[in-house]
Design a protein around this motif. Structure first.
Motif, PDB file in Angstrom:
ATOM      1  N   LEU A   1      36.889  40.624  49.041  1.00  0.00           N
ATOM      2  CA  LEU A   1      35.579  40.741  48.429  1.00  0.00           C
ATOM      3  C   LEU A   1      35.319  39.459  47.642  1.00  0.00           C
ATOM      4  O   LEU A   1      36.009  39.176  46.656  1.00  0.00           O
ATOM      5  CB  LEU A   1      35.534  41.957  47.497  1.00  0.00           C
ATOM      6  CG  LEU A   1      34.165  42.543  47.167  1.00  0.00           C
ATOM      7  CD1 LEU A   1      33.490  43.076  48.430  1.00  0.00           C
ATOM      8  CD2 LEU A   1      34.307  43.647  46.127  1.00  0.00           C
ATOM      9  N   LEU A   2      34.362  38.671  48.105  1.00  0.00           N
ATOM     10  CA  LEU A   2      33.985  37.455  47.396  1.00  0.00           C
ATOM     11  C   LEU A   2      32.944  37.825  46.348  1.00  0.00           C
ATOM     12  O   LEU A   2      31.774  38.087  46.670  1.00  0.00           O
ATOM     13  CB  LEU A   2      33.452  36.413  48.369  1.00  0.00           C
ATOM     14  CG  LEU A   2      34.509  35.761  49.264  1.00  0.00           C
ATOM     15  CD1 LEU A   2      33.852  34.875  50.316  1.00  0.00           C
ATOM     16  CD2 LEU A   2      35.506  34.964  48.438  1.00  0.00           C
ATOM     17  N   ALA A   3      33.387  37.892  45.100  1.00  0.00           N
ATOM     18  CA  ALA A   3      32.534  38.281  43.988  1.00  0.00           C
ATOM     19  C   ALA A   3      31.557  37.155  43.656  1.00  0.00           C
ATOM     20  O   ALA A   3      31.662  36.037  44.178  1.00  0.00           O
ATOM     21  CB  ALA A   3      33.407  38.627  42.784  1.00  0.00           C
ATOM     22  N   PRO A   4      30.588  37.416  42.766  1.00  0.00           N
ATOM     23  CA  PRO A   4      29.598  36.380  42.438  1.00  0.00           C
ATOM     24  C   PRO A   4      30.196  35.061  41.971  1.00  0.00           C
ATOM     25  O   PRO A   4      29.642  33.997  42.282  1.00  0.00           O
ATOM     26  CB  PRO A   4      28.765  37.044  41.335  1.00  0.00           C
ATOM     27  CG  PRO A   4      28.801  38.496  41.692  1.00  0.00           C
ATOM     28  CD  PRO A   4      30.204  38.717  42.197  1.00  0.00           C
ATOM     29  N   ASN A   5      31.309  35.095  41.240  1.00  0.00           N
ATOM     30  CA  ASN A   5      31.906  33.826  40.810  1.00  0.00           C
ATOM     31  C   ASN A   5      32.480  33.056  41.996  1.00  0.00           C
ATOM     32  O   ASN A   5      32.333  31.835  42.093  1.00  0.00           O
ATOM     33  CB  ASN A   5      32.967  34.041  39.735  1.00  0.00           C
ATOM     34  CG  ASN A   5      34.045  35.036  40.119  1.00  0.00           C
ATOM     35  OD1 ASN A   5      33.775  36.061  40.732  1.00  0.00           O
ATOM     36  ND2 ASN A   5      35.271  34.765  39.726  1.00  0.00           N
ATOM     37  N   GLY A   6      33.110  33.763  42.942  1.00  0.00           N
ATOM     38  CA  GLY A   6      33.620  33.098  44.129  1.00  0.00           C
ATOM     39  C   GLY A   6      32.507  32.528  44.983  1.00  0.00           C
ATOM     40  O   GLY A   6      32.598  31.389  45.480  1.00  0.00           O
ATOM     41  N   MET A   7      31.437  33.297  45.155  1.00  0.00           N
ATOM     42  CA  MET A   7      30.310  32.813  45.950  1.00  0.00           C
ATOM     43  C   MET A   7      29.635  31.615  45.278  1.00  0.00           C
ATOM     44  O   MET A   7      29.227  30.662  45.959  1.00  0.00           O
ATOM     45  CB  MET A   7      29.286  33.937  46.159  1.00  0.00           C
ATOM     46  CG  MET A   7      29.767  35.057  47.077  1.00  0.00           C
ATOM     47  SD  MET A   7      30.133  34.492  48.771  1.00  0.00           S
ATOM     48  CE  MET A   7      28.524  33.937  49.338  1.00  0.00           C
ATOM     49  N   GLU A   8      29.530  31.637  43.962  1.00  0.00           N
ATOM     50  CA  GLU A   8      28.912  30.520  43.258  1.00  0.00           C
ATOM     51  C   GLU A   8      29.763  29.262  43.377  1.00  0.00           C
ATOM     52  O   GLU A   8      29.231  28.146  43.505  1.00  0.00           O
ATOM     53  CB  GLU A   8      28.687  30.879  41.791  1.00  0.00           C
ATOM     54  CG  GLU A   8      28.002  29.800  40.962  1.00  0.00           C
ATOM     55  CD  GLU A   8      26.585  29.478  41.412  1.00  0.00           C
ATOM     56  OE1 GLU A   8      26.114  28.361  41.108  1.00  0.00           O
ATOM     57  OE2 GLU A   8      25.950  30.332  42.078  1.00  0.00           O
ATOM     58  N   VAL A   9      31.084  29.418  43.353  1.00  0.00           N
ATOM     59  CA  VAL A   9      31.968  28.272  43.557  1.00  0.00           C
ATOM     60  C   VAL A   9      31.732  27.668  44.936  1.00  0.00           C
ATOM     61  O   VAL A   9      31.624  26.446  45.092  1.00  0.00           O
ATOM     62  CB  VAL A   9      33.447  28.666  43.393  1.00  0.00           C
ATOM     63  CG1 VAL A   9      34.366  27.588  43.964  1.00  0.00           C
ATOM     64  CG2 VAL A   9      33.778  28.897  41.926  1.00  0.00           C
ATOM     65  N   LEU A  10      31.646  28.520  45.964  1.00  0.00           N
ATOM     66  CA  LEU A  10      31.394  28.016  47.317  1.00  0.00           C
ATOM     67  C   LEU A  10      30.059  27.277  47.382  1.00  0.00           C
ATOM     68  O   LEU A  10      29.950  26.229  48.016  1.00  0.00           O
ATOM     69  CB  LEU A  10      31.399  29.174  48.316  1.00  0.00           C
ATOM     70  CG  LEU A  10      32.731  29.902  48.521  1.00  0.00           C
ATOM     71  CD1 LEU A  10      32.556  31.038  49.522  1.00  0.00           C
ATOM     72  CD2 LEU A  10      33.818  28.951  48.999  1.00  0.00           C
ATOM     73  N   LYS A  11      29.058  27.821  46.700  1.00  0.00           N
ATOM     74  CA  LYS A  11      27.733  27.205  46.697  1.00  0.00           C
ATOM     75  C   LYS A  11      27.772  25.827  46.056  1.00  0.00           C
ATOM     76  O   LYS A  11      27.158  24.874  46.550  1.00  0.00           O
ATOM     77  CB  LYS A  11      26.754  28.110  45.957  1.00  0.00           C
ATOM     78  CG  LYS A  11      25.305  27.657  45.997  1.00  0.00           C
ATOM     79  CD  LYS A  11      24.408  28.668  45.308  1.00  0.00           C
ATOM     80  CE  LYS A  11      22.946  28.282  45.385  1.00  0.00           C
ATOM     81  NZ  LYS A  11      22.082  29.289  44.695  1.00  0.00           N
ATOM     82  N   ARG A  12      28.494  25.710  44.936  1.00  0.00           N
ATOM     83  CA  ARG A  12      28.571  24.428  44.240  1.00  0.00           C
ATOM     84  C   ARG A  12      29.478  23.439  44.966  1.00  0.00           C
ATOM     85  O   ARG A  12      29.333  22.226  44.803  1.00  0.00           O
ATOM     86  CB  ARG A  12      29.078  24.646  42.808  1.00  0.00           C
ATOM     87  CG  ARG A  12      28.157  25.491  41.952  1.00  0.00           C
ATOM     88  CD  ARG A  12      28.600  25.505  40.502  1.00  0.00           C
ATOM     89  NE  ARG A  12      27.835  26.454  39.717  1.00  0.00           N
ATOM     90  CZ  ARG A  12      27.908  26.573  38.394  1.00  0.00           C
ATOM     91  NH1 ARG A  12      28.725  25.769  37.717  1.00  0.00           N
ATOM     92  NH2 ARG A  12      27.178  27.465  37.748  1.00  0.00           N
TER      93      ARG A  12
END
Length: 385
Positions: A43-54
């Motif tokens: 489960l890629l939580a919001p912090n993980g997804m935001e890291v990928l985005k940045r």
């Protein structure tokens, strides 16, 4: 400058991408014969997804394509009484994805010549001008610094810091990807059900239109082994009081695809680097999976390390400063996640039925705003570079 990364999982590949983006010559060395994940789903939580985005927008969008968006988390009893739950606010993206798909998406972002398999770490030798890594096949790699991303049982950490104590959570865990279509209402919800015995839980959610990821925990001694011939029936017996939906996807699972692992973490330590070596991911801050943050915290550490090393690529003398800044930025949050996750495992393991009842009532009556505030702290990327 050249960075050597030992370990080709989520932490290793994400670290390589981050350092590559900052201008480092980066090579990843994986012990296995291929970059294959040791797990089922994540489960890629919001912090993980935001890291990928940045880190890389193409990578971020690729993960969205490969995974299934989760808009709600819920914790219920095995009789479906609500214990806790939260909806993701606008902008807080969460995705369930097959680990193999995530590893593939990460690896695609690196030059093929940067990826090396069949390279099991043996030792490192450090000098004033660089570091040399030796592998069991007799080969060597030389670089300016080494990042260990080789997991909770890190061989690099063992040489760097000596043996550190593991903590067994008194639970074993079965995990699998199952071809199964969830009923209406479950497609974008990740559900965790708590049973009426210590350590008894099942969590599940869709990773795409045709498959789900599930995990199931059980209070038991470490070191247990499964008999493939009876495993499915054993699981159906252990979780017999759970809803038919749970029993149905256990029945559907292929025995060969069911993974079993005892759950451990590392007692939080305060040293993640020394000399030309730094630790990232489970090698530094292995956590129990109770908050679904293991992979997400690895992504955060990989991203923060790369940001802290941005100036080092042009100023090699700042290497120690970069490592120290990375540790200073990440230590407090990573330790909090490890400790909070460990507390959850203690709550799940309560042996007294009365104590479990009190626990359930406390969870049910916790103000939603308090739970949401706690989650927001976990998901926030509050770093100062």
């Amino acid at each position: 400058m050249k960075s050597i990364i030992v370990g080709g999982g989520i932490a290793g590949l994400a670290t390589a991408i981050g350092l590559h983006n900052k201008g480092f010559d980066t090579a990843v060395y994986e012990a296995a014969p291929a970059f294959t994940p040791a797990g089922a789903g994540i489960l890629l939580a919001p912090n993980g997804m935001e890291v990928l985005k940045r880190t890389n927008l193409d990578l971020f969008h690729r993960v969205q394509q490969l995974g299934n968006q989760i808009t709600r988390l819920q914790v219920v009893t095995h009789t479906h009484k609500k214990l806790a739950g939260a909806d993701f606010k606008t902008g807080n993206l969460c995705y369930a994805i097959h680990r193999a798909a995530l590893i593939g998406a990460l690896a695609e972002q690196l030059p093929p010549e940067a990826l090396h398999t069949h390279k099991r770490f043996e030792k490192f030798t450090e000098g004033s001008s660089g570091i040399k890594v030796s592998f069991e096949d007799g080969s060597q790699a030389s670089g300016d610094f080494l990042v260990a991303t080789d997991g909770i049982h890190s061989r690099v950490r063992g040489q760097l810091l000596g043996k550190l104590p593991y903590r067994y959570a008194q639970q074993t865990c079965w995990r699998a990807i199952v071809p199964f279509k969830l009923p209406q209402g479950y497609q974008h919800t990740f559900t965790e059900m708590w049973g009426n015995e210590p350590g008894l839980r099942v969590g599940f959610g869709a990773i795409d239109d045709e498959h789900i990821y599930f995990f199931a925990t059980y209070f038991t001694s470490a070191g247990g082994k499964d008999d493939p011939k009876s495993l499915k029936q054993d699981l159906l017996s252990i979780y017999k009081d759970f809803p038919p939906l749970v029993l149905d996807f256990i029945k559907t699972a292929q025995v060969a695809n069911i993974l079993r692992n005892d759950i451990y973490d590392l007692n939080p330590g305060s040293q993640w680097h020394r000399g030309r070596v730094a630790l990232v991911g489970d090698a530094a801050h292995a956590t129990t999976p109770n908050m679904g943050q293991g992979g997400n915290q690895a992504l955060e550490s990989a991203w923060v390390l790369a940001e802290c090393m941005a100036k080092v690529v042009q100023q090699p003398q700042r290497l120690t400063t970069g490592f120290a800044q990375y540790q200073q930025q990440r230590l407090k949050k990573a330790h909090k996640v490890v400790k909070d996750s460990w507390r959850i495992s203690r709550l799940v393991n309560l042996k007294s039925g009365i104590a479990r009842g009190v626990r359930n009532l406390a969870m049910q009556y916790m103000p939603p705003r308090l739970a949401e505030a706690n989650m927001e702290k976990v998901y926030a990327l509050e770093y100062d570079f």
